[in-house]
Design a protein around this motif. Structure first.
Motif, PDB file in Angstrom:
ATOM      1  N   ASN A   7       0.744  -1.314   0.101  1.00  0.00           N
ATOM      2  CA  ASN A   7      -0.159   0.071  -0.035  1.00  0.00           C
ATOM      3  C   ASN A   7       0.756   1.248  -0.044  1.00  0.00           C
ATOM      4  N   ALA A   8       2.096   1.185  -0.413  1.00  0.00           N
ATOM      5  CA  ALA A   8       2.987   2.360  -0.285  1.00  0.00           C
ATOM      6  C   ALA A   8       2.365   3.412  -1.290  1.00  0.00           C
ATOM      7  N   ARG A   9       2.495   4.701  -0.870  1.00  0.00           N
ATOM      8  CA  ARG A   9       2.231   5.837  -1.881  1.00  0.00           C
ATOM      9  C   ARG A   9       2.757   5.766  -2.903  1.00  0.00           C
ATOM     10  N   VAL A  10       2.241   5.930  -4.174  1.00  0.00           N
ATOM     11  CA  VAL A  10       2.714   5.952  -5.646  1.00  0.00           C
ATOM     12  C   VAL A  10       2.337   7.372  -5.994  1.00  0.00           C
ATOM     13  N   ASP A  11       3.482   8.310  -6.524  1.00  0.00           N
ATOM     14  CA  ASP A  11       3.084   9.616  -6.983  1.00  0.00           C
ATOM     15  C   ASP A  11       3.769   9.611  -8.297  1.00  0.00           C
ATOM     16  N   TYR A  12       3.111   9.977  -9.181  1.00  0.00           N
ATOM     17  CA  TYR A  12       3.349   9.849 -10.837  1.00  0.00           C
ATOM     18  C   TYR A  12       4.369  11.254 -11.023  1.00  0.00           C
ATOM     19  N   ASP A  13       4.289  12.382 -10.055  1.00  0.00           N
ATOM     20  CA  ASP A  13       4.560  13.576 -10.132  1.00  0.00           C
ATOM     21  C   ASP A  13       5.995  13.482  -9.456  1.00  0.00           C
ATOM     22  N   GLN A  14       7.284  13.380 -10.277  1.00  0.00           N
ATOM     23  CA  GLN A  14       8.470  13.229  -9.406  1.00  0.00           C
ATOM     24  C   GLN A  14       8.819  14.205  -8.605  1.00  0.00           C
ATOM     25  N   MET A  15       8.907  15.628  -9.290  1.00  0.00           N
ATOM     26  CA  MET A  15       9.129  16.652  -8.194  1.00  0.00           C
ATOM     27  C   MET A  15       8.290  16.762  -7.027  1.00  0.00           C
ATOM     28  N   HIS A  16       6.935  16.400  -7.331  1.00  0.00           N
ATOM     29  CA  HIS A  16       6.221  16.496  -5.981  1.00  0.00           C
ATOM     30  C   HIS A  16       6.614  15.528  -5.179  1.00  0.00           C
ATOM     31  N   ALA A  17       6.958  14.357  -5.501  1.00  0.00           N
ATOM     32  CA  ALA A  17       7.254  13.144  -4.570  1.00  0.00           C
ATOM     33  C   ALA A  17       8.764  13.557  -3.836  1.00  0.00           C
ATOM     34  N   PHE A  18       9.488  14.272  -4.532  1.00  0.00           N
ATOM     35  CA  PHE A  18      10.603  14.668  -3.962  1.00  0.00           C
ATOM     36  C   PHE A  18      10.655  15.813  -2.729  1.00  0.00           C
ATOM     37  N   GLU A  19       9.540  16.531  -2.621  1.00  0.00           N
ATOM     38  CA  GLU A  19       9.393  17.526  -1.807  1.00  0.00           C
ATOM     39  C   GLU A  19       9.644  16.975  -0.268  1.00  0.00           C
ATOM     40  N   HIS A  20      10.540  17.592   0.621  1.00  0.00           N
ATOM     41  CA  HIS A  20      10.535  17.298   1.697  1.00  0.00           C
ATOM     42  C   HIS A  20      11.236  15.869   2.055  1.00  0.00           C
ATOM     43  N   ALA A  21      11.734  15.315   1.175  1.00  0.00           N
ATOM     44  CA  ALA A  21      12.468  14.040   1.280  1.00  0.00           C
ATOM     45  C   ALA A  21      13.655  14.135   1.896  1.00  0.00           C
ATOM     46  N   ASP A  22      13.908  13.081   2.758  1.00  0.00           N
ATOM     47  CA  ASP A  22      15.117  12.911   3.576  1.00  0.00           C
ATOM     48  C   ASP A  22      15.854  11.937   2.905  1.00  0.00           C
ATOM     49  N   PHE A  23      15.542  11.070   2.266  1.00  0.00           N
ATOM     50  CA  PHE A  23      16.421  10.035   1.392  1.00  0.00           C
ATOM     51  C   PHE A  23      15.702   9.949  -0.158  1.00  0.00           C
ATOM     52  N   ILE A  24      16.713  10.151  -1.020  1.00  0.00           N
ATOM     53  CA  ILE A  24      16.312   9.580  -2.418  1.00  0.00           C
ATOM     54  C   ILE A  24      17.004   8.560  -2.738  1.00  0.00           C
ATOM     55  N   TYR A  25      16.304   7.491  -3.197  1.00  0.00           N
ATOM     56  CA  TYR A  25      16.645   6.246  -3.445  1.00  0.00           C
ATOM     57  C   TYR A  25      16.511   6.035  -5.004  1.00  0.00           C
ATOM     58  N   ALA A  26      17.390   6.182  -5.981  1.00  0.00           N
ATOM     59  CA  ALA A  26      17.227   6.211  -7.432  1.00  0.00           C
ATOM     60  C   ALA A  26      17.438   4.724  -7.843  1.00  0.00           C
ATOM     61  N   LYS A  27      16.792   4.324  -8.766  1.00  0.00           N
ATOM     62  CA  LYS A  27      17.032   3.033  -9.566  1.00  0.00           C
ATOM     63  C   LYS A  27      16.197   2.972 -10.738  1.00  0.00           C
ATOM     64  N   ASN A  28      16.659   2.420 -11.909  1.00  0.00           N
ATOM     65  CA  ASN A  28      15.952   1.927 -12.908  1.00  0.00           C
ATOM     66  C   ASN A  28      15.367   0.829 -12.884  1.00  0.00           C
TER      67      ASN A  28
END
Ligand code: AN0
Ligand code: CP
Length: 320
Positions: free
Chosen positions: A216-237
């Motif tokens: 049930n994790a939150r999914v956000d198709y707007d990447q910039m919006h998802a990044f707001e107030h993030a403490d960790f960015i975990y990138a992966k293709n």
């Protein structure tokens, strides 16, 4: 522990993290545990970190280690039952597995998704045969669908670097020229859902991860919006998981480089740390600037692979 595949196999994450930090303080304290015990590490695919960190973990515990690169020097293996073996494959997995099991006490296997058939990959056809026929405890060193040693190391790293009790952790898809498996994001999602973090996943449409991992994790198709107030960015293709359209399984649906993590993205975060499991393609997944910035923790993250592997091998040795 007889199988290390899912987050549930490690039990309480608090206990596992305490054990990890105890091992990190003195990684040689269990040297006698592995005396005269042999770990066999089997690689069907390339590796730098998994190969070295797992070997080091076994040595920390006083074990002997054998590493086998199946594609370099072993016989080409048939994996399908019922095949008339008149082609280029000299040996069947059904003999090879018990033979390999007879020379060791614990087996680690790396066998990536082949993308030939979603069902075979998601049923873990290869790893399940190792579990069934080796007679040994089996730990996954990146299978078709999971990479739990990576996710455990990621959790340890987040625990070390977090500055608030419940950090916001964002898993972001990023572009890549080749189709990559879903194992890393699947396990990362599974472990973050089990951990005490505020977890968000962001990716273009069509890249929805399998519900058994993303839950049930939150999914956000707007990447910039998802990044707001993030403490960790975990990138992966990752390539298309084929959840909504099974016919797209393993395909590249987007190469949109506006998803590459750059300074513009990091600027809207809460001074977030940047993470990636490595190997990473610079200026596809992440810019030089971001991966070289003081907020990048990719190297300590990789170093923690030795710690996660030491905990897992220790648990398996204790259960022998
Ligand atoms: C692999 C993957 O994406 O699953 C291994 C990562 C640990 N990466 C590549 O094949 C480049
Ligand atoms: N992160 C990781 O598993 O790296 P390797 O593929 O080099 O083992």
């Amino acid at each position: 522990m007889n199988v290390f595949q899912h987050v549930s196999d490690i039990g309480s994450l608090d206990v596992a993290l305490r054990e990890a930090f105890d091992i990190k303080r003195d990684r040689y304290q269990f040297q006698s545990l592995g005396k005269n015990k042999t770990a066999l590490l089997i690689f069907f695919n390339n590796s730098l970190r998994t190969r070295l960190s797992t070997q080091k973990a076994a040595l920390n515990l006083g074990m002997n280690v054998i590493v086998l690169d199946v594609n370099q020097g072993a016989w080409k293996l048939e994996t399908e039952r019922g095949v008339i073996m008149d082609g280029d494959k000299s040996e069947h997995l059904l003999e090879a597995i018990p033979v390999m099991g007879s020379y060791c006490d614990i087996i680690g296997v790396r066998s990536f998704a082949t993308f030939e058939n979603r069902r075979d990959d998601y049923e873990e056809k290869i790893l399940n045969q190792f579990i069934r026929y080796s007679g040994r405890p089996v730990f996954f060193m990146e299978s078709a669908t999971v990479h739990p040693l990576q996710a455990f190391a990621d959790l340890i790293t987040i625990e070390e670097y977090k500055t608030k009790p419940r950090p916001k952790v964002v898993l972001t898809w990023a572009p890549h020229p080749k189709a990559l498996p879903q194992a890393v994001p699947n396990s990362f999602a599974e472990w973050m859902n089990a951990a005490d973090v505020d977890f968000v996943v962001t990716h273009p449409e069509g890249y929805e991860l399998d519900p058994q991992f993303v839950g049930n994790a939150r999914v956000d198709y707007d990447q910039m919006h998802a990044f707001e107030h993030a403490d960790f960015i975990y990138a992966k293709n990752w390539s298309c998981p084929g959840v909504t359209r099974p016919e797209d399984y393993g395909k590249i649906l987007s190469t949109d480089r506006s998803w590459t993590v750059d300074a513009r993205h990091m600027a809207v975060t809460d001074n977030a740390r940047f993470m990636h499991c490595l190997p990473v393609r610079r200026n596809m997944i992440v810019t030089d600037d971001v991966i070289e910035s003081p907020n990048s923790i990719v190297i300590p993250e990789a170093a923690n692979r030795e710690i996660s592997a030491t905990v897992v091998l220790k648990r398996m040795l204790e259960a022998l």
